[in-house]
Design an enzyme around this catalytic site. Structure first.
Site, PDB file in Angstrom:
ATOM      1  N   TYR A 236       4.289   6.745   9.798  1.00 54.61           N
ATOM      2  CA  TYR A 236       3.356   5.652   9.486  1.00 54.61           C
ATOM      3  C   TYR A 236       4.084   4.502   8.783  1.00 54.61           C
ATOM      4  CZ  TYR A 236      -0.902   3.152   8.486  1.00 54.61           C
ATOM      5  OH  TYR A 236      -1.871   2.175   8.457  1.00 54.61           O
TER       6      TYR A 236
ATOM      7  N   TYR B  57      -9.054   5.584   7.511  1.00 56.89           N
ATOM      8  CA  TYR B  57      -9.148   5.984   8.920  1.00 56.89           C
ATOM      9  C   TYR B  57     -10.167   7.123   8.969  1.00 56.89           C
ATOM     10  CZ  TYR B  57      -4.802   3.486  10.077  1.00 56.89           C
ATOM     11  OH  TYR B  57      -3.838   2.526  10.277  1.00 56.89           O
TER      12      TYR B  57
ATOM     13  N   PRO C 208      -3.865   0.698  18.915  1.00 54.35           N
ATOM     14  CA  PRO C 208      -3.638   0.173  17.561  1.00 54.35           C
ATOM     15  C   PRO C 208      -3.778   1.181  16.423  1.00 54.35           C
ATOM     16  CG  PRO C 208      -5.729  -0.615  18.445  1.00 54.35           C
ATOM     17  CD  PRO C 208      -5.057   0.124  19.548  1.00 54.35           C
TER      18      PRO C 208
ATOM     19  N   LYS D 269       1.170  -0.077  15.000  1.00 50.55           N
ATOM     20  CA  LYS D 269       2.585  -0.142  15.357  1.00 50.55           C
ATOM     21  C   LYS D 269       3.008  -1.301  16.257  1.00 50.55           C
ATOM     22  CE  LYS D 269       3.938   3.349  13.084  1.00 50.55           C
ATOM     23  NZ  LYS D 269       4.333   2.907  11.768  1.00 50.55           N
TER      24      LYS D 269
ATOM     25  N   HIS E  46       0.845  -1.195   0.000  1.00 44.16           N
ATOM     26  CA  HIS E  46       0.000   0.000   0.000  1.00 44.16           C
ATOM     27  C   HIS E  46       0.883   1.248   0.000  1.00 44.16           C
ATOM     28  CE1 HIS E  46      -4.142  -1.658   1.363  1.00 44.16           C
ATOM     29  NE2 HIS E  46      -3.524  -2.486   0.546  1.00 44.16           N
TER      30      HIS E  46
HETATM   31  P1  RFL Z   1       1.989 -11.558  21.707  1.00 47.80           P
HETATM   32  O1  RFL Z   1       1.560 -11.618  20.278  1.00 47.80           O
HETATM   33  O2  RFL Z   1       0.973 -11.209  22.717  1.00 47.80           O
HETATM   34  O3  RFL Z   1       2.624 -12.978  22.054  1.00 47.80           O
HETATM   35  C1  RFL Z   1       2.955 -13.355  23.372  1.00 47.80           C
HETATM   36  C2  RFL Z   1       2.944 -14.863  23.441  1.00 47.80           C
HETATM   37  O4  RFL Z   1       3.308 -15.257  24.758  1.00 47.80           O
HETATM   38  C3  RFL Z   1       2.431 -16.278  25.211  1.00 47.80           C
HETATM   39  N1  RFL Z   1       2.417 -16.257  26.681  1.00 47.80           N
HETATM   40  C4  RFL Z   1       3.052 -17.171  27.454  1.00 47.80           C
HETATM   41  N2  RFL Z   1       3.795 -18.238  27.138  1.00 47.80           N
HETATM   42  C5  RFL Z   1       4.300 -18.970  28.166  1.00 47.80           C
HETATM   43  N3  RFL Z   1       4.081 -18.670  29.496  1.00 47.80           N
HETATM   44  C6  RFL Z   1       3.345 -17.601  29.829  1.00 47.80           C
HETATM   45  N4  RFL Z   1       3.150 -17.313  31.127  1.00 47.80           N
HETATM   46  C7  RFL Z   1       2.793 -16.800  28.794  1.00 47.80           C
HETATM   47  N5  RFL Z   1       2.022 -15.685  28.790  1.00 47.80           N
HETATM   48  C8  RFL Z   1       1.805 -15.372  27.506  1.00 47.80           C
HETATM   49  C9  RFL Z   1       1.094 -15.912  24.586  1.00 47.80           C
HETATM   50  O5  RFL Z   1       0.223 -17.023  24.502  1.00 47.80           O
HETATM   51  C10 RFL Z   1       1.559 -15.433  23.210  1.00 47.80           C
HETATM   52  O6  RFL Z   1       1.627 -16.490  22.280  1.00 47.80           O
HETATM   53  O7  RFL Z   1       3.199 -10.550  21.906  1.00 47.80           O
HETATM   54  P2  RFL Z   1       4.406 -10.145  20.927  1.00 47.80           P
HETATM   55  O8  RFL Z   1       5.062 -11.379  20.365  1.00 47.80           O
HETATM   56  O9  RFL Z   1       5.202  -9.160  21.662  1.00 47.80           O
HETATM   57  O10 RFL Z   1       3.688  -9.456  19.664  1.00 47.80           O
HETATM   58  C11 RFL Z   1       3.013  -8.239  19.811  1.00 47.80           C
HETATM   59  C12 RFL Z   1       1.874  -8.145  18.779  1.00 47.80           C
HETATM   60  O11 RFL Z   1       1.100  -9.318  18.837  1.00 47.80           O
HETATM   61  C13 RFL Z   1       0.975  -6.922  19.046  1.00 47.80           C
HETATM   62  O12 RFL Z   1       1.764  -5.797  19.342  1.00 47.80           O
HETATM   63  C14 RFL Z   1       0.091  -6.569  17.831  1.00 47.80           C
HETATM   64  O13 RFL Z   1      -0.857  -7.565  17.583  1.00 47.80           O
HETATM   65  C15 RFL Z   1      -0.607  -5.230  18.046  1.00 47.80           C
HETATM   66  N6  RFL Z   1      -1.531  -4.881  16.961  1.00 47.80           N
HETATM   67  C16 RFL Z   1      -1.055  -4.348  15.777  1.00 47.80           C
HETATM   68  N7  RFL Z   1       0.262  -4.184  15.577  1.00 47.80           N
HETATM   69  C17 RFL Z   1       0.728  -3.718  14.374  1.00 47.80           C
HETATM   70  O14 RFL Z   1       1.955  -3.571  14.213  1.00 47.80           O
HETATM   71  N8  RFL Z   1      -0.107  -3.411  13.327  1.00 47.80           N
HETATM   72  C18 RFL Z   1      -1.443  -3.549  13.447  1.00 47.80           C
HETATM   73  O15 RFL Z   1      -2.152  -3.339  12.459  1.00 47.80           O
HETATM   74  C19 RFL Z   1      -1.974  -3.995  14.717  1.00 47.80           C
HETATM   75  N9  RFL Z   1      -3.285  -4.149  14.891  1.00 47.80           N
HETATM   76  C20 RFL Z   1      -2.889  -5.085  17.116  1.00 47.80           C
HETATM   77  C21 RFL Z   1      -3.755  -4.690  16.047  1.00 47.80           C
HETATM   78  C22 RFL Z   1      -3.419  -5.669  18.260  1.00 47.80           C
HETATM   79  C23 RFL Z   1      -4.762  -5.857  18.369  1.00 47.80           C
HETATM   80  N10 RFL Z   1      -5.227  -6.484  19.545  1.00 47.80           N
HETATM   81  C24 RFL Z   1      -6.179  -7.507  19.564  1.00 47.80           C
HETATM   82  C25 RFL Z   1      -4.493  -6.316  20.768  1.00 47.80           C
HETATM   83  C26 RFL Z   1      -5.113  -4.862  16.148  1.00 47.80           C
HETATM   84  C27 RFL Z   1      -5.624  -5.414  17.315  1.00 47.80           C
HETATM   85  C28 RFL Z   1      -7.108  -5.535  17.380  1.00 47.80           C
HETATM   86  C1  PHB Z   2      -5.752  -4.161  10.873  1.00 50.88           C
HETATM   87  O1  PHB Z   2      -5.781  -4.429   9.653  1.00 50.88           O
HETATM   88  O2  PHB Z   2      -6.081  -4.993  11.720  1.00 50.88           O
HETATM   89  C2  PHB Z   2      -5.321  -2.815  11.302  1.00 50.88           C
HETATM   90  C3  PHB Z   2      -4.942  -1.883  10.363  1.00 50.88           C
HETATM   91  C4  PHB Z   2      -4.544  -0.625  10.762  1.00 50.88           C
HETATM   92  C5  PHB Z   2      -4.535  -0.317  12.112  1.00 50.88           C
HETATM   93  C6  PHB Z   2      -4.891  -1.252  13.063  1.00 50.88           C
HETATM   94  C7  PHB Z   2      -5.299  -2.517  12.656  1.00 50.88           C
HETATM   95  O3  PHB Z   2      -4.158   0.932  12.498  1.00 50.88           O
END
Ligand code: RFL
Ligand code: PHB
Length: 393
Positions: free
Chosen positions: A388, A204, A296, A300, A75
């Protein structure tokens, strides 16, 4: 008790833990990942979708980009909708040719797991009661159990990659944790739907009724979000209500394009900014969501986890290949410098796009003026695009 040994003991098989294990293995450094959940659970978690170019480069270094190269969607811009009026920001033009890649975190996780296991890496899924021990000494240990058998994993260093609710951060004495936190008074209601998105680029939107976002999981799924109350009850939000609200907030210009397919998933995500300092306690190192959370809005969280991991992998490499503690000693400061810049951008983007319940007319007008300025100033657009697409790792 069965005792094993590795160089780096990693807690958590999210993107951070998996990427660390991959980068280390590529450099001949051994690790074992201990993950509390099952493989199926980890591979089905729906989260991020926007990858910075630094993250794409890292996946290449990890030899896990074979599907991304085919399925990732580049994109070069995004849209902002302000009370229904849409404008495009040309990310490529204003960031010296950079772009972002749309590729689900779910897919990235599957690719990292497959690559690592195929290469002979060790991931213990369903590991119960994982405990980091002795990390203030030169002999850190991880203990856990699986299928009612107790294990001990001796290692040189422990990487806490276990997310915001993991065990690692909680093991650092409170007096040694400097915590910075903001909890926002709103949340996101997110859906994954079987409908093609109404636009080729992300939208957005800020609207009198609140924020909305259209995103996608190519080729055929849409991912959308609505600003909502953190205490929202999903029972009050049947599918029709969600589609109607998305149409209102995104503006009449897209009404004719919205296709209201089957909603596969619904969930509420609270919004928080959080940083703990430092990222190192003895021989325990925190990375990713274990150390920081961003709302989110700027997409990032995953990307920030990836830059931490690049720095941490480089630090371990410096230790094992050059017998040097420099990388290890500098890891926390190096990572925090990028973390804070990303915290700032995520907070700013969140603040200008979300309407708070008790917002004064002055605050509302300032928010809209900030957006108007962004869209009318080349300098502001450059600053937005630079952040971004992602600051360099
Ligand atoms: P994670 O992905 O939470 O993984 C942690 C892992 O540790 C395990 N765990 C354990 N294992 C053993 N013993 C324990 N006591 C444990 N406790 C936990 C868990 O089961 C899991 O498998 O952390 P990590 O690896 O640091 O990754 C971070 C990312 O997952 C997170 O920052 C992103 O998903 C955030 N996020 C987004 N980030 C982006 O860069 N771009 C996006 O578009 C974006 N959109 C989002 C998001 C997060 C969202 N939610 C649901 C929080 C959109 C959403 C809706
Ligand atoms: C997503 O595709 O899940 C998404 C995209 C942009 C954002 C957050 C989440 O800022």
């Amino acid at each position: 008790m069965t005792v094993n040994r590795t160089q780096i003991g990693i807690i958590g098989a999210g993107p951070a833990g998996l990427m660390l294990a991959r980068l280390l293995m590529e450099q001949g450094i051994s690790s074992v990942i201990l993950e509390a959940k099952t493989r199926k659970y980890v591979e089905n978690r729906i989260r991020a979708g926007v990858l910075e170019s630094g993250t794409v480069d890292l996946l290449n270094r990890a030899k896990a980009d074979y599907r991304l190269k085919v399925k990732g969607q580049i994109h070069e811009g995004l849209e902002l909708s302000i009370n229904g009026q849409r404008s495009r920001i040309d990310l490529k033009r204003y960031s010296k040719g950079k772009s972002v890649t749309i590729y689900g975190q779910t897919e990235l996780t599957i690719d990292l797991i497959n690559t690592h296991l195929k290469a002979g890496g060790e991931i213990v899924f369903d590991a119960q009661n994982v405990q980091p021990n002795n990390f203030n000494t030169l002999e850190p240990k991880l203990t856990y159990s699986k299928n009612n058998i107790d294990y001990q994993l001796d290692c040189d260093f422990i990487a806490g990659c276990d997310g915001f609710h993991g065990i690692s951060r909680s093991k650092i004495p409170i007096k040694d944790q400097n915590i910075f936190e903001r909890v926002y008074p709103y949340a996101w209601l997110g859906i994954l739907a079987e409908s093609p998105p109404p636009s080729n680029e992300l939208i957005y939107a800020t609207h009198k009724r609140g924020f909305a976002l259209y995103s996608m999981r190519p080729p055929s799924l849409s991912r959308s979000y609505l600003q909502c109350s953190p205490s929202l009850d999903l029972n009050d939000w049947p599918d029709n209500r969600i589609w109607d609200e998305l149409q209102i907030r995104l503006g009449s210009q897209i009404d004719s394009h919205v296709s209201q397919g089957k909603i596969r998933e619904k969930g509420v995500t609270p919004m928080r900014s959080f940083v703990v300092e430092p990222l190192r306690y003895g021989n325990l190192f925190l990375a990713g969501d274990a150390a920081h959370i961003v709302p989110p809005t700027g997409a990032k969280g995953l990307n920030l986890a990836m830059s931490d991991i690049q720095y941490l992998a480089d630090a371990f490499l410096d230790f094992y290949k050059n017998n040097s503690f420099t990388g290890i000693n500098n890891y926390s400061d190096r990572a925090l410098s990028r973390i804070w810049k990303t915290e700032r951008f995520s907070w700013w983007m969140t603040s200008i796009l979300h309407k708070t319940k008790n917002e004064s007319s002055f605050d509302d007008r300032i928010r809209l003026t900030e957006l108007e300025y962004l869209l009318s100033s080349e300098a502001a657009m450059r600053s937005f695009a630079e952040n971004y697409v992602g600051l360099p790792f």
